[in-house]
Write an enzyme that holds these catalytic residues in place. Sequence first.
Site, PDB file in Angstrom:
ATOM      1  N   VAL A   1      27.165 -40.893 -27.246  1.00 27.15           N
ATOM      2  CA  VAL A   1      26.252 -39.908 -27.831  1.00 27.15           C
ATOM      3  C   VAL A   1      26.855 -39.311 -29.094  1.00 27.15           C
ATOM      4  O   VAL A   1      26.152 -39.072 -30.086  1.00 27.15           O
ATOM      5  CB  VAL A   1      25.911 -38.808 -26.812  1.00 27.15           C
ATOM      6  CG1 VAL A   1      25.016 -37.733 -27.451  1.00 27.15           C
ATOM      7  CG2 VAL A   1      25.223 -39.391 -25.590  1.00 27.15           C
TER       8      VAL A   1
ATOM      9  N   ILE B   1      17.488 -63.636 -13.496  1.00 30.05           N
ATOM     10  CA  ILE B   1      17.583 -63.707 -12.039  1.00 30.05           C
ATOM     11  C   ILE B   1      16.425 -62.933 -11.409  1.00 30.05           C
ATOM     12  O   ILE B   1      16.176 -61.784 -11.784  1.00 30.05           O
ATOM     13  CB  ILE B   1      18.921 -63.113 -11.559  1.00 30.05           C
ATOM     14  CG1 ILE B   1      20.093 -63.924 -12.114  1.00 30.05           C
ATOM     15  CG2 ILE B   1      18.992 -63.062 -10.038  1.00 30.05           C
ATOM     16  CD1 ILE B   1      21.439 -63.274 -11.842  1.00 30.05           C
TER      17      ILE B   1
ATOM     18  N   TYR C   1      30.977 -34.117  -9.879  1.00 28.79           N
ATOM     19  CA  TYR C   1      30.652 -34.148 -11.306  1.00 28.79           C
ATOM     20  C   TYR C   1      29.634 -33.064 -11.650  1.00 28.79           C
ATOM     21  O   TYR C   1      29.827 -32.265 -12.574  1.00 28.79           O
ATOM     22  CB  TYR C   1      30.112 -35.525 -11.675  1.00 28.79           C
ATOM     23  CG  TYR C   1      29.464 -35.603 -13.033  1.00 28.79           C
ATOM     24  CD1 TYR C   1      30.219 -35.512 -14.193  1.00 28.79           C
ATOM     25  CD2 TYR C   1      28.079 -35.765 -13.150  1.00 28.79           C
ATOM     26  CE1 TYR C   1      29.624 -35.583 -15.450  1.00 28.79           C
ATOM     27  CE2 TYR C   1      27.476 -35.842 -14.392  1.00 28.79           C
ATOM     28  CZ  TYR C   1      28.257 -35.749 -15.538  1.00 28.79           C
ATOM     29  OH  TYR C   1      27.660 -35.816 -16.779  1.00 28.79           O
TER      30      TYR C   1
ATOM     31  N   ALA D   1      34.374 -35.583 -18.705  1.00 26.40           N
ATOM     32  CA  ALA D   1      34.726 -36.650 -17.770  1.00 26.40           C
ATOM     33  C   ALA D   1      33.442 -37.022 -17.051  1.00 26.40           C
ATOM     34  O   ALA D   1      32.806 -36.175 -16.410  1.00 26.40           O
ATOM     35  CB  ALA D   1      35.778 -36.162 -16.781  1.00 26.40           C
TER      36      ALA D   1
END
Length: 303
Positions: free
Chosen positions: A11, A184, A134, A65
């Site tokens: 970003v 696939i 998170y 993170a």
Amino acid sequence: MILVTGATGFVGQDLQHALRIRDFAFRAAGRSAQAGCFAVGNIDGGTDWKAALVGIEAVIHLAAANQNVIDGSNSGPAVFRTVNTEGTINLARQAAAYGVKRFIFISTIKVNGERSVRGRPFTPHDLPHPTTEYAVSKFEAERALIALSKTTGMEIVIIRPPLVYGRGASGSFRALTQLVRSGIPLPLASIDNRRSMVYVENLTDLIVTAVFHPAAPGQILLAGDDVAVSTPELLRRLAAAMGRPARLLPCPCAVLRILGRAMGKGELVSRLTDWLEVDISHTRRLLDWNPPFDMRNGLKRSL
């Protein structure tokens, strides 16, 4: 002058481009020294931002993170807290001390929760329900920023995006793109859900708008594209953008979930089958903003 942290990330690179084409002065900052990027080292509660903050009026804090359920490279809980919570609070305190007027924090829609209820998209007024380490680390940073604003007067803007896609994106979007390109057959035709995403140029346009708009301070802004689509519809749109047929086969979602758990991919299957819909009407009204790219063009520009 604007300080952009995490400027060398996915970003961040697009945001630098958005600022350049608008001729806005900015300073890029990252963990390591790169051309045109101010090095600050590891981001935690002890990072020294003073030199990077000289002459800065607004901060856009992208550095984080992040989690990645595709390749299993999730940071641990301690790293999430160190970087996303302690690192953000430390930067914000130093920014306030240096007279920064506005602090834009890029959070995550996962502060609202991992999944939305069918027919009830997430809004900025929902009670937060972070369930992963998170998301908790981002939510704790949000709360600390709001508290800091009350004592320092520094304006805080929080942006919560869902999955961000675009050229060079990793994680879930890249995995889906590779599957469609492979040809696939995929047993995903029976999934009936809605998931919001945001094209990277839509997100960076919103970020730049939030830096200057007088109505942005004190707001939680949800980001997203013009529509939320089901997983099968997303795959069909990706295939159309590639000029390929979408090879989708029916399979009950319950069977997919059982197989996902058996293969240790339960969280990945949940992302494919659950709802995660975002209502961006508040953002649209408040900032008089609309995503500049619809999803069809966003997907084309991502390949």
